[in-house]
Design a protein around this motif. Structure first.
Motif, PDB file in Angstrom:
ATOM      1  N   GLU A 224      15.894  -9.511  -2.884  1.00  0.00           N
ATOM      2  CA  GLU A 224      14.557 -10.158  -2.649  1.00  0.00           C
ATOM      3  C   GLU A 224      14.838 -11.018  -1.262  1.00  0.00           C
ATOM      4  OE1 GLU A 224      11.761 -13.067  -4.877  1.00  0.00           O
ATOM      5  OE2 GLU A 224      13.592 -12.459  -5.829  1.00  0.00           O
ATOM      6  N   THR A 225      15.954 -11.589  -1.004  1.00  0.00           N
ATOM      7  CA  THR A 225      16.172 -12.265   0.318  1.00  0.00           C
ATOM      8  C   THR A 225      16.378 -11.295   1.402  1.00  0.00           C
ATOM      9  OG1 THR A 225      17.827 -13.820  -0.876  1.00  0.00           O
ATOM     10  CG2 THR A 225      17.731 -13.598   1.507  1.00  0.00           C
ATOM     11  N   TYR A 226      16.645 -10.121   1.233  1.00  0.00           N
ATOM     12  CA  TYR A 226      16.555  -9.113   2.274  1.00  0.00           C
ATOM     13  C   TYR A 226      15.303  -8.699   2.674  1.00  0.00           C
ATOM     14  CZ  TYR A 226      16.979  -4.111   3.522  1.00  0.00           C
ATOM     15  OH  TYR A 226      17.104  -2.759   4.165  1.00  0.00           O
ATOM     16  N   LEU A 227      14.308  -8.628   1.452  1.00  0.00           N
ATOM     17  CA  LEU A 227      12.940  -8.151   1.669  1.00  0.00           C
ATOM     18  C   LEU A 227      12.107  -9.229   2.422  1.00  0.00           C
ATOM     19  CD1 LEU A 227      12.187  -6.306  -1.587  1.00  0.00           C
ATOM     20  CD2 LEU A 227      12.601  -5.292   0.840  1.00  0.00           C
ATOM     21  N   LEU A 228      12.409 -10.573   2.156  1.00  0.00           N
ATOM     22  CA  LEU A 228      11.670 -11.509   2.647  1.00  0.00           C
ATOM     23  C   LEU A 228      12.100 -11.636   4.174  1.00  0.00           C
ATOM     24  CD1 LEU A 228      12.152 -14.282  -0.197  1.00  0.00           C
ATOM     25  CD2 LEU A 228       9.814 -13.229   0.746  1.00  0.00           C
ATOM     26  N   GLN A 229      13.221 -11.423   4.607  1.00  0.00           N
ATOM     27  CA  GLN A 229      13.614 -11.611   6.003  1.00  0.00           C
ATOM     28  C   GLN A 229      12.859 -10.292   6.701  1.00  0.00           C
ATOM     29  OE1 GLN A 229      17.999 -11.556   6.656  1.00  0.00           O
ATOM     30  NE2 GLN A 229      17.794 -10.742   8.836  1.00  0.00           N
ATOM     31  N   SER A 230      13.053  -9.103   6.181  1.00  0.00           N
ATOM     32  CA  SER A 230      12.417  -8.041   6.754  1.00  0.00           C
ATOM     33  C   SER A 230      10.913  -8.378   7.091  1.00  0.00           C
ATOM     34  CB  SER A 230      12.589  -6.756   5.887  1.00  0.00           C
ATOM     35  OG  SER A 230      11.860  -5.488   6.477  1.00  0.00           O
ATOM     36  N   GLU A 231      10.179  -8.980   5.967  1.00  0.00           N
ATOM     37  CA  GLU A 231       8.975  -9.246   5.932  1.00  0.00           C
ATOM     38  C   GLU A 231       8.409 -10.055   7.124  1.00  0.00           C
ATOM     39  OE1 GLU A 231       5.003 -10.602   3.148  1.00  0.00           O
ATOM     40  OE2 GLU A 231       7.123 -11.479   2.702  1.00  0.00           O
ATOM     41  N   ARG A 232       9.435 -11.101   7.435  1.00  0.00           N
ATOM     42  CA  ARG A 232       9.192 -11.983   8.501  1.00  0.00           C
ATOM     43  C   ARG A 232       9.188 -11.426   9.885  1.00  0.00           C
ATOM     44  NH1 ARG A 232      12.011 -15.677   5.206  1.00  0.00           N
ATOM     45  NH2 ARG A 232      14.060 -15.088   6.253  1.00  0.00           N
ATOM     46  N   THR A 233      10.217 -10.188   9.908  1.00  0.00           N
ATOM     47  CA  THR A 233      10.521  -9.669  11.211  1.00  0.00           C
ATOM     48  C   THR A 233       9.337  -8.837  11.667  1.00  0.00           C
ATOM     49  OG1 THR A 233      12.945  -9.779  10.789  1.00  0.00           O
ATOM     50  CG2 THR A 233      12.083  -8.065  12.350  1.00  0.00           C
ATOM     51  N   VAL A 234       8.800  -8.157  10.512  1.00  0.00           N
ATOM     52  CA  VAL A 234       7.705  -7.076  10.760  1.00  0.00           C
ATOM     53  C   VAL A 234       6.498  -7.965  10.988  1.00  0.00           C
ATOM     54  CG1 VAL A 234       6.067  -5.427   9.752  1.00  0.00           C
ATOM     55  CG2 VAL A 234       8.555  -5.377   9.451  1.00  0.00           C
ATOM     56  N   LEU A 235       6.198  -8.988  10.437  1.00  0.00           N
ATOM     57  CA  LEU A 235       4.963  -9.700  10.708  1.00  0.00           C
ATOM     58  C   LEU A 235       5.144 -10.470  12.050  1.00  0.00           C
ATOM     59  CD1 LEU A 235       4.381 -11.561   7.013  1.00  0.00           C
ATOM     60  CD2 LEU A 235       3.015  -9.776   8.257  1.00  0.00           C
ATOM     61  N   ALA A 236       6.081 -11.128  12.465  1.00  0.00           N
ATOM     62  CA  ALA A 236       6.340 -11.379  13.828  1.00  0.00           C
ATOM     63  C   ALA A 236       6.015 -10.341  14.857  1.00  0.00           C
ATOM     64  CB  ALA A 236       7.875 -11.891  14.032  1.00  0.00           C
ATOM     65  N   ALA A 237       6.618  -9.192  14.710  1.00  0.00           N
ATOM     66  CA  ALA A 237       6.388  -8.138  15.461  1.00  0.00           C
ATOM     67  C   ALA A 237       4.787  -7.775  15.563  1.00  0.00           C
ATOM     68  CB  ALA A 237       6.864  -6.641  15.222  1.00  0.00           C
ATOM     69  N   PHE A 238       4.037  -7.915  14.305  1.00  0.00           N
ATOM     70  CA  PHE A 238       2.672  -7.477  14.437  1.00  0.00           C
ATOM     71  C   PHE A 238       1.777  -8.716  15.182  1.00  0.00           C
ATOM     72  CE2 PHE A 238      -1.570  -8.090  12.721  1.00  0.00           C
ATOM     73  CZ  PHE A 238      -1.964  -6.601  12.410  1.00  0.00           C
ATOM     74  N   SER A 239       2.105  -9.777  14.979  1.00  0.00           N
ATOM     75  CA  SER A 239       1.727 -10.935  15.758  1.00  0.00           C
ATOM     76  C   SER A 239       1.809 -10.885  17.294  1.00  0.00           C
ATOM     77  CB  SER A 239       2.263 -12.226  15.362  1.00  0.00           C
ATOM     78  OG  SER A 239       3.430 -12.296  15.652  1.00  0.00           O
ATOM     79  N   ARG A 240       2.946 -10.131  17.800  1.00  0.00           N
ATOM     80  CA  ARG A 240       3.118 -10.098  18.999  1.00  0.00           C
ATOM     81  C   ARG A 240       2.379  -8.757  19.730  1.00  0.00           C
ATOM     82  NH1 ARG A 240       8.477 -11.532  17.439  1.00  0.00           N
ATOM     83  NH2 ARG A 240       8.977  -9.140  17.502  1.00  0.00           N
ATOM     84  N   ALA A 241       1.969  -7.774  18.754  1.00  0.00           N
ATOM     85  CA  ALA A 241       1.457  -6.818  19.355  1.00  0.00           C
ATOM     86  C   ALA A 241       0.012  -6.484  19.745  1.00  0.00           C
ATOM     87  CB  ALA A 241       1.540  -5.526  18.160  1.00  0.00           C
ATOM     88  N   ALA A 242      -0.287  -5.871  20.778  1.00  0.00           N
ATOM     89  CA  ALA A 242      -1.522  -5.783  21.371  1.00  0.00           C
ATOM     90  C   ALA A 242      -2.344  -4.694  20.837  1.00  0.00           C
ATOM     91  CB  ALA A 242      -1.417  -6.010  22.991  1.00  0.00           C
ATOM     92  N   PHE A 243      -3.169  -4.718  20.353  1.00  0.00           N
ATOM     93  CA  PHE A 243      -4.125  -3.479  19.783  1.00  0.00           C
ATOM     94  C   PHE A 243      -5.444  -3.247  20.577  1.00  0.00           C
ATOM     95  CE2 PHE A 243      -1.737  -5.318  15.907  1.00  0.00           C
ATOM     96  CZ  PHE A 243      -0.837  -4.456  15.878  1.00  0.00           C
TER      97      PHE A 243
END
Length: 218
Positions: free
Chosen positions: A199-218
């Motif tokens: 569960e801790t792992y998945l929360l960390q992974s989610e934060r990483t992916v969401l941060a990448a999404f917020s930086r992406a230009a679509f």
């Protein structure tokens, strides 16, 4: 009529093959799919391929743009959040109730070993693919074909969200050892600790992916 029946029967299998390509990271978010190239690669007619496209579009994995063609979908922020909610619900429960000698544990071990070798070779595509194998094996611990089928679609969407990161090493490298640590707890019979670590792992992974999404230009 016979041709139509054949196409309808073949489409789900083709959809599964394309879904596997998404899970393996062979297709990227926003990529335009060539009917000619894909039908040749899969050795099927374009009619069958179009029916498979229709099924995957309904699942949200592809999108059709009139006069432009079919494209691999780009996950939204809300879909990423929902994917991780689903993962925590399914995977953490599966590992908490797991039998340490379940056959899927051997697949988890093999995925960790292959991921370590790929990490040493800086082959991040393979590291990512072995990560997907590892987590699919966690779902296998529940011994539910329905969950496995449902998770396959979720896994395809998940791999698309990984494709939003410009630096795959940032995403995949830390999780090889984290997977190994979770596996170690499971093999030792500490299933509740394994679930908590996951569960801790998945929360960390989610934060990483969401941060990448917020930086992406679509």
């Amino acid at each position: 009529m016979a041709e139509q029946d054949t196409t309808s029967a073949l489409a789900p299998r083709l959809a599964e093959q394309i879904r596997d390509k998404l899970i393996a990271g062979e297709l990227k978010p926003g990529q335009r799919l060539s009917e000619a190239a894909l039908s040749a690669d899969l050795d099927v007619s374009r009619n069958s391929l179009r029916e498979a496209f229709r099924l995957l579009t309904k699942e949200g994995l592809l999108r059709h743009e009139p006069n432009r063609g079919v494209f691999v979908a780009t996950p939204s922020m809300s879909s990423i959040i929902d994917i991780y909610r689903v993962r925590r619900t399914i995977e953490c429960r599966a590992i908490a109730n797991a039998y340490p000698n379940h056959p899927a544990v051997a697949r988890m071990r093999a995925a960790v070993e292959h991921a370590r070798a790929a990490r040493d070779a800086k082959d991040w595509l393979t590291v990512g693919s072995q990560n997907m194998v590892f987590h699919a094996a966690i779902v296998d611990l529940a011994d539910s074909q329905r969950l496995n089928a449902f998770y396959a679609q979720t896994a395809a969407e998940l791999r698309l969200s990984f494709g939003l990161l410009d630096d795959p090493e940032l995403l995949h490298a830390p999780y090889v050892d984290l997977n190994a640590a979770i596996l170690g707890k499971l093999e030792a019979g500490d299933t509740q600790e394994a679930a908590a670590a996951l569960e801790t792992y998945l929360l960390q992974s989610e934060r990483t992916v969401l941060a990448a999404f917020s930086r992406a230009a679509f």
